[in-house]
Design an enzyme around this catalytic site. Structure first.
Site, PDB file in Angstrom:
ATOM      1  N   GLU A   8     -29.555  66.251  37.989  1.00  0.00           N
ATOM      2  CA  GLU A   8     -28.388  66.566  38.810  1.00  0.00           C
ATOM      3  C   GLU A   8     -28.128  68.064  38.803  1.00  0.00           C
ATOM      4  OE1 GLU A   8     -25.678  62.533  38.019  1.00  0.00           O
ATOM      5  OE2 GLU A   8     -25.075  64.467  37.172  1.00  0.00           O
TER       6      GLU A   8
ATOM      7  N   LYS B 283     -26.241  71.230  38.053  1.00  0.00           N
ATOM      8  CA  LYS B 283     -25.183  71.613  37.105  1.00  0.00           C
ATOM      9  C   LYS B 283     -24.334  72.673  37.790  1.00  0.00           C
ATOM     10  CE  LYS B 283     -24.111  72.845  32.375  1.00  0.00           C
ATOM     11  NZ  LYS B 283     -22.793  73.320  32.811  1.00  0.00           N
TER      12      LYS B 283
ATOM     13  N   ARG C 263     -14.999  71.010  34.796  1.00  0.00           N
ATOM     14  CA  ARG C 263     -15.153  69.559  34.736  1.00  0.00           C
ATOM     15  C   ARG C 263     -13.776  68.915  34.743  1.00  0.00           C
ATOM     16  NH1 ARG C 263     -19.089  66.639  30.305  1.00  0.00           N
ATOM     17  NH2 ARG C 263     -18.810  64.458  30.947  1.00  0.00           N
TER      18      ARG C 263
ATOM     19  N   ARG D  64     -11.350  69.253  31.175  1.00  0.00           N
ATOM     20  CA  ARG D  64     -12.366  68.910  30.162  1.00  0.00           C
ATOM     21  C   ARG D  64     -11.730  68.734  28.787  1.00  0.00           C
ATOM     22  NH1 ARG D  64     -15.899  71.435  26.527  1.00  0.00           N
ATOM     23  NH2 ARG D  64     -18.079  70.748  26.597  1.00  0.00           N
TER      24      ARG D  64
ATOM     25  N   GLU E 289     -16.787  67.830  39.149  1.00  0.00           N
ATOM     26  CA  GLU E 289     -16.666  69.274  38.933  1.00  0.00           C
ATOM     27  C   GLU E 289     -15.887  69.868  40.096  1.00  0.00           C
ATOM     28  OE1 GLU E 289     -17.980  71.690  36.740  1.00  0.00           O
ATOM     29  OE2 GLU E 289     -18.893  70.275  35.350  1.00  0.00           O
TER      30      GLU E 289
ATOM     31  N   PHE F  45     -19.610  62.968  39.858  1.00  0.00           N
ATOM     32  CA  PHE F  45     -20.908  62.638  39.274  1.00  0.00           C
ATOM     33  C   PHE F  45     -20.899  61.401  38.373  1.00  0.00           C
ATOM     34  CE2 PHE F  45     -19.183  65.882  36.326  1.00  0.00           C
ATOM     35  CZ  PHE F  45     -19.250  65.194  35.121  1.00  0.00           C
TER      36      PHE F  45
ATOM     37  N   ARG G  81     -22.090  64.592  21.895  1.00  0.00           N
ATOM     38  CA  ARG G  81     -23.127  65.451  22.456  1.00  0.00           C
ATOM     39  C   ARG G  81     -24.467  64.957  21.927  1.00  0.00           C
ATOM     40  NH1 ARG G  81     -22.878  70.377  24.692  1.00  0.00           N
ATOM     41  NH2 ARG G  81     -20.829  70.861  23.783  1.00  0.00           N
TER      42      ARG G  81
ATOM     43  N   LYS H  42     -29.098  69.587  29.446  1.00  0.00           N
ATOM     44  CA  LYS H  42     -28.850  70.607  30.469  1.00  0.00           C
ATOM     45  C   LYS H  42     -29.893  71.711  30.378  1.00  0.00           C
ATOM     46  CE  LYS H  42     -25.264  72.577  27.477  1.00  0.00           C
ATOM     47  NZ  LYS H  42     -23.818  72.834  27.330  1.00  0.00           N
TER      48      LYS H  42
END
Length: 557
Positions: free
Chosen positions: A247, A249, A254, A269, A299, A339, A411, A417
Site C-alpha cells: 500500500e 504510505k 493517521r 494516532r 490517513e 486503508f 508493532r 514499511k
C-alpha cells in the site's frame, strides 16, 4: 483499611531498582491484588496515565509551589538535580538533607490513595481566571502531607513520568498474574473497554467471566497496529515468501474514524479526539451511507488546490488549530484516504484477515478514496509500485501479509514499511544538553549544525538524542566537556570539533533555529572521526534538499 500512597511509593521504589521484567510484574501483582476495588482503580491510573496533560501543571508552576512550601532557592533545586539527574529524586534528597520533621508528618493523617485522587481531580478542574492560584494552593497542601519518598513520586506523577519502567503492558501483565486471568483475555478486554483501570476492577470483582463478557463500546478508540521497518522491497519479498499487499504510505496524519447512530468522531494516532479540527472529514464520512456502526482507519493529508500533497508540517497546523477552523479549512484543504476497518456494522473485524477487511472497504465505500494497493510477489512489480509511490509524493509503501489479523497497539513484522530516504547529512555538534535518568551525567542531546560559508560559521538545523550507544555517549561527553565555551544550566555550547552523519525523515521550515530549517526525526547514524569540521555539509546543501522535496510535493509559499 484505605490504601496509603506511601505504600504505593515503596513499591515504586522497589521496582525502580529491579532489572528483571518478571520481578517487576511479580512485585506489582503482589501489591495490586491486596487493594480494594476503588484503591485498585486509583493505583492503576497513577501508574499508567500521563498526568502532565490531565493536570496541565507546568514545571514552572510546580517549582513555584515547592519553593514556596519548602523555602527553596533555585540554586538548591539546581544543585540537587545535577547530583541526581531527576527532579523527583532531587526533591526527595533536599527534604531528607533538611531532615523533614517526622513529628510534623505524624501530626498529619497519612495520605491515602483516595485523598490523592480527589486532590488531583481538583487540580485538573482548575480553569480560567485564577486557575494558577487554585493549583498552587492545592499543590502546596498536597506536598505538605508528603514524606520525602512521597514527594519524589508525586513530583514524577504530576510531571507525567514515573521513570520506573512501568508502563501499561507491565501493569496488564501484573493484573493477569494477580487475578489469575489469561493475559490474552485481559488484553482483549482492555482493547474493547479502552480503560485499564476499569478492566482491573472488573478482573478483581468478576474474575474471568467478567473479562470474557466485555463488549466493544462505541466511540472507544482502539490502539493502532504498527508496522515494523524494512529497508528494501527485496527484504520484504524475501521475508514474506508469499504474495503481499503493498500500500502507498501516505505522508499524513493517521486517523481512526468512528461512525455510530449517525454520529461521527475522529481520533488521532495518539487516540485524541480531533473531530472539531477536521469538520470536512466528518462531512464526507456522513455522506457514505453504507458506513454504519463502524470504525475505519485512514490517513489525512494536506493538499494544495490542485490536489497535490503538502508536507506533513503544514497538516499539523490544522490539528493544532482551536479557533477559526472553517477559515483554516478553506486555506488548507485536507483529503482522506482509508486503508482499514476495525469494526463493521457493530461487529469487531480485527480477527479477520487483512484481505477480508480491505475487500469490505472496497465494497462499502463509495466516494472516499482507498489507499492504492498492489498485491504481488514479483520483485520488479513491487519495486515499480514503490518508485511510483515516491514520485506521487508519498513516503513509500507499507507491505502487509494477506492473512494478517489486526493486533491493536502491537508493532510486529506482519506489516513492514519501506520509506524513501533523503541524503544523509554530515553535521557538526555545536552544543548539547545533559540527559535524564541513567544519562544524567552525559551530554546526550546534541545540537546539530551545518556550515554556513557566507558567515564562516555553523548554523543549527536540528537536535537529537537518538542513534548512539551508552559507550559513545560517555566517550563524547569526555571530549565535549573539554570543549565547553558556555554553560546555560544543563545546556552547554562547545567548540565545533565533532562531525556526525545524520539521517532524518524530512527537512522542514522552522522558526526555532536562525537557519530557518529543522530536521524531522533526526538520528545519528555514526560519528565521522575521519572528517574535519570544514568538510561538514553546508546550509546550501540543506536548502537544496529541502527544495528537492517539492519535486514530489507541493509547497505553501
Amino acid at each position: 483499611m484505605k490504601g496509603s500512597f506511601l505504600r504505593l511509593c515503596e513499591i515504586y521504589e522497589t521496582v525502580e531498582k529491579l532489572s528483571s521484567r518478571n520481578e517487576t510484574i511479580e512485585s506489582m501483582a503482589e501489591y495490586l491484588k491486596e487493594l480494594s476495588p476503588e484503591d485498585l482503580r486509583i493505583a492503576v491510573k497513577l501508574s499508567t496515565i500521563n498526568f502532565r496533560e490531565t493536570l496541565n501543571v507546568s514545571w514552572t508552576t510546580l517549582s513555584e509551589a515547592l519553593k514556596g512550601l519548602y523555602k527553596l532557592a533555585d540554586a538548591d533545586l539546581y544543585k540537587a538535580f545535577n547530583e541526581t539527574g531527576d527532579i523527583g529524586s532531587a526533591i526527595k534528597s533536599i527534604l531528607e538533607f533538611r531532615s523533614l520533621s517526622r513529628q510534623t508528618l505524624l501530626l498529619t493523617k497519612p495520605l491515602t490513595l483516595e485523598e490523592l485522587n480527589l486532590l488531583l481531580r481538583e487540580i485538573s478542574k482548575a480553569e480560567g481566571s485564577g486557575s494558577k492560584y487554585k493549583k498552587l494552593k492545592v499543590l502546596k497542601g498536597l506536598f505538605s502531607k508528603a514524606s520525602p519518598l512521597e514527594a519524589k513520586y508525586l513530583t514524577r506523577i504530576i510531571l507525567g513520568d514515573l521513570r520506573i519502567g512501568v508502563k501499561e503492558g507491565i501493569i496488564a501483565k501484573a493484573l493477569s498474574e494477580a487475578f489469575h486471568i489469561p493475559y490474552k483475555a485481559l488484553e482483549r478486554a482492555l482493547m474493547l473497554s479502552g480503560d485499564l483501570a476499569e478492566t482491573a476492577v472488573l478482573a478483581k470483582t468478576h474474575g474471568l467471566n467478567g473479562i470474557l463478557n466485555v463488549k466493544y463500546i462505541p466511540f472507544n478508540p482502539i490502539k493502532p497496529m504498527l508496522a515494523g521497518m524494512a529497508y528494501s522491497i527485496k527484504e520484504v519479498i524475501d521475508e514474506f515468501k508469499d504474495r503481499a499487499a503493498f500500500e502507498h504510505k501516505i505522508d499524513g496524519a493517521r486517523v481512526q474514524i468512528h461512525v455510530f447512530n449517525g454520529k461521527v468522531k475522529v481520533f488521532s494516532r495518539g487516540l485524541k479526539d480531533v473531530t472539531s479540527s477536521l469538520p470536512e472529514i466528518v462531512d464526507i464520512v456522513k455522506e457514505e451511507t453504507k458506513l454504519k456502526d463502524c470504525v475505519v482507519e485512514g490517513e489525512v493529508i494536506a493538499v494544495d488546490f490542485n490536489g497535490k500533497p503538502l508536507p506533513f508540517q503544514e497538516l499539523m497546523h490544522r490539528f493544532k488549530r482551536l479557533r477559526g477552523i472553517e477559515e483554516e479549512a478553506r486555506k488548507l484543504p485536507v483529503k482522506l484516504y482509508l486503508f482499514d476497518v476495525l469494526v463493521a456494522e457493530g461487529s469487531l473485524m480485527i480477527d479477520e484477515p487483512y484481505i477480508t477487511r480491505r475487500n469490505y472497504l472496497i465494497h462499502r465505500v463509495e466516494s472516499i478514496p482507498i489507499v492504492d494497493c498492489l498485491i504481488t510477489q514479483n520483485l520488479e512489480e513491487a519495486e515499480d509500485f514503490y518508485r511510483r509511490a515516491l514520485e506521487a509524493g508519498h513516503e513509500g509503501v507499507v507491505a502487509k501479509r494477506l492473512d494478517s489479523v489486526y493486533h491493536p497497539g502491537v508493532r510486529g513484522r506482519e506489516w513492514l514499511k519501506v520509506k524513501g530516504t533523503l541524503d544523509a547529512l554530515d553535521l557538526v555538534i555545536v552544543g548539547g544538553e545533559y540527559g535524564y535518568g541513567r544519562r544524567y551525567k552525559w551530554i546526550s542531546d546534541y545540537f546539530l549544525a551545518a556550515l554556513d560559508p557566507a558567515l564562516e560559521n555553523f548554523t543549527v538545523i536540528g537536535k537529537t538524542f537518538k542513534g548512539l550507544t551508552d559507550a559513545e555517549f560517555e566517550n563524547l561527553t569526555k571530549i565535549l566537556e573539554n570543549d565547553v565555551v558556555k554553560r546555560e544550566g544543563r545546556r552547554v555550547w562547545v567548540k565545533p570539533r565533532i562531525v556526525v552523519e545524520v539521517i532524518y525523515n524530512e527537512i522542514q521550515k522552522s522558526r526555532r533555529y536562525p537557519s530557518g530549517f529543522a530536521l524531522r526525526f533526526a538520528r545519528i547514524a555514526r560519528i565521522r572521526w575521519d572528517k574535519n569540521v570544514e568538510e561538514a555539509d553546508t546550509i546550501d546543501k540543506v536548502r537544496g534538499i529541502y527544495l528537492k522535496q517539492f519535486e514530489r510535493k507541493s509547497s505553501i509559499s
